[in-house]
Design an enzyme around this catalytic site. Structure first.
Site, PDB file in Angstrom:
ATOM      1  N   LYS A   4     -38.259 -50.196  50.452  1.00 54.27           N
ATOM      2  CA  LYS A   4     -38.994 -50.420  51.693  1.00 54.27           C
ATOM      3  C   LYS A   4     -38.912 -49.160  52.528  1.00 54.27           C
ATOM      4  O   LYS A   4     -37.846 -48.565  52.690  1.00 54.27           O
ATOM      5  CB  LYS A   4     -38.396 -51.602  52.452  1.00 54.27           C
ATOM      6  CG  LYS A   4     -38.838 -51.732  53.915  1.00 54.27           C
ATOM      7  CD  LYS A   4     -37.864 -51.049  54.867  1.00 54.27           C
ATOM      8  CE  LYS A   4     -38.424 -51.007  56.290  1.00 54.27           C
ATOM      9  NZ  LYS A   4     -37.627 -50.108  57.166  1.00 54.27           N
ATOM     10  N   THR A  15     -35.635 -44.033  56.900  1.00 52.18           N
ATOM     11  CA  THR A  15     -35.688 -45.474  57.144  1.00 52.18           C
ATOM     12  C   THR A  15     -36.140 -46.163  55.873  1.00 52.18           C
ATOM     13  O   THR A  15     -37.276 -46.591  55.757  1.00 52.18           O
ATOM     14  CB  THR A  15     -36.653 -45.805  58.292  1.00 52.18           C
ATOM     15  OG1 THR A  15     -36.370 -44.947  59.379  1.00 52.18           O
ATOM     16  CG2 THR A  15     -36.482 -47.232  58.753  1.00 52.18           C
ATOM     17  N   GLU A  95     -46.870 -44.098  57.062  1.00 53.63           N
ATOM     18  CA  GLU A  95     -47.651 -44.486  58.236  1.00 53.63           C
ATOM     19  C   GLU A  95     -48.860 -43.571  58.461  1.00 53.63           C
ATOM     20  O   GLU A  95     -48.710 -42.370  58.652  1.00 53.63           O
ATOM     21  CB  GLU A  95     -46.765 -44.460  59.483  1.00 53.63           C
ATOM     22  CG  GLU A  95     -45.713 -45.555  59.511  1.00 53.63           C
ATOM     23  CD  GLU A  95     -44.789 -45.442  60.709  1.00 53.63           C
ATOM     24  OE1 GLU A  95     -44.720 -44.350  61.307  1.00 53.63           O
ATOM     25  OE2 GLU A  95     -44.125 -46.439  61.043  1.00 53.63           O
ATOM     26  N   ASN A 217     -47.224 -44.421  66.191  1.00 50.11           N
ATOM     27  CA  ASN A 217     -45.935 -44.052  66.760  1.00 50.11           C
ATOM     28  C   ASN A 217     -45.983 -43.808  68.265  1.00 50.11           C
ATOM     29  O   ASN A 217     -45.009 -43.317  68.849  1.00 50.11           O
ATOM     30  CB  ASN A 217     -45.397 -42.810  66.044  1.00 50.11           C
ATOM     31  CG  ASN A 217     -44.903 -43.140  64.653  1.00 50.11           C
ATOM     32  OD1 ASN A 217     -43.801 -43.635  64.484  1.00 50.11           O
ATOM     33  ND2 ASN A 217     -45.735 -42.892  63.651  1.00 50.11           N
ATOM     34  N   SER A 222     -40.411 -49.114  72.890  1.00 48.46           N
ATOM     35  CA  SER A 222     -39.205 -49.710  72.310  1.00 48.46           C
ATOM     36  C   SER A 222     -38.099 -49.813  73.350  1.00 48.46           C
ATOM     37  O   SER A 222     -38.144 -49.186  74.395  1.00 48.46           O
ATOM     38  CB  SER A 222     -38.727 -48.870  71.124  1.00 48.46           C
ATOM     39  OG  SER A 222     -38.476 -47.551  71.532  1.00 48.46           O
TER      40      SER A 222
END
Length: 222
Positions: A4, A15, A95, A217, A222
């Site tokens: 992933k 990540t 992405e 992004n 966040s």
């Protein structure tokens, strides 16, 4: 096997969560060594956006259920192939990406030197933006290569050659074949940088810098 990861893909696997399973009977030390070597030239050469995260993991689990102890070289080859395939899938799923770019540096003094130059190019936003614009801009490649300290990757900048998808657009740091011969419409882009400094080679994989990447992004808090 499964993995992933979509963004913040840079050295150290970023990540990314990756699990590889096998029913082979492996000695723990053999399994650890094989995994480290497989990751070194595959997942750790993935540098989609130059951003490393805090929670990357790759795990090899061997149940031994088959009772078969594979020949080390054969197992290493198979494990490396699996890790390479997973890395390429992560690259394609990065992405906002529209291009998957393989940057191969050849004829460097050492493999570490080749990797350093390839990674410098992979992290150049100017280069990545040029790929998005379908521009085989070799000037941005040699300028990025020149940012690598000579102590890390010594080479004569006047000898450097650059190829886009097999077309030599830069010859001895000057103009090569016409840029119009390069078709960057397909998703896959193959860049080769010849340093003429030794015999070592390394490949780093990256993506282009797109509007969608910036949006994904920046369009949240966040």
């Amino acid at each position: 096997s499964m993995a992933k990861g979509a963004g913040m893909l840079a050295p150290g696997m970023a990540t990314m969560l990756c699990v590889v399973t096998t029913d082979a009977a492996l000695d723990p030390a053999q399994a650890d060594g094989a995994l480290k070597e497989a990751v070194r030239t595959t997942l750790n050469r993935l540098d989609a956006d130059g951003c490393m995260s805090t929670n990357d993991t790759v795990v090899l689990m061997a149940s031994g259920a088959s009772g078969v102890s594979p020949e080390p070289a054969a197992f290493q080859e198979a494990l490396t192939a699996v890790c390479h395939d997973l890395a390429q899938q992560l690259l394609t799923d990065a992405e906002g990406a529209e291009h998957d770019v393989a940057i191969t540096v050849v004829n460097a003094t050492t493999e570490d030197a080749a990797e350093a130059v390839a990674r410098a190019v992979a992290r150049s936003n100017l280069f990545k933006a040029a790929i998005f614009g379908r521009d085989p801009n070799w000037g941005r490649i040699i300028s990025a290569a020149g940012t690598v300290p000579e102590a890390v990757a010594p080479f004569d900048a006047t000898l450097i050659d650059v190829y886009f998808n097999g077309v030599q657009v830069c010859r001895a740091a000057g103009v090569g074949e016409p840029r119009e011969l390069v078709d960057l419409a397909p998703r896959a882009v193959d860049v080769v940088i010849d340093l003429h400094a030794g015999g070592a080679t390394a490949t780093v994989w990256t993506n282009d810098l797109t509007h969608d990447y910036v949006h994904e992004n920046s369009a949240y808090s966040s």
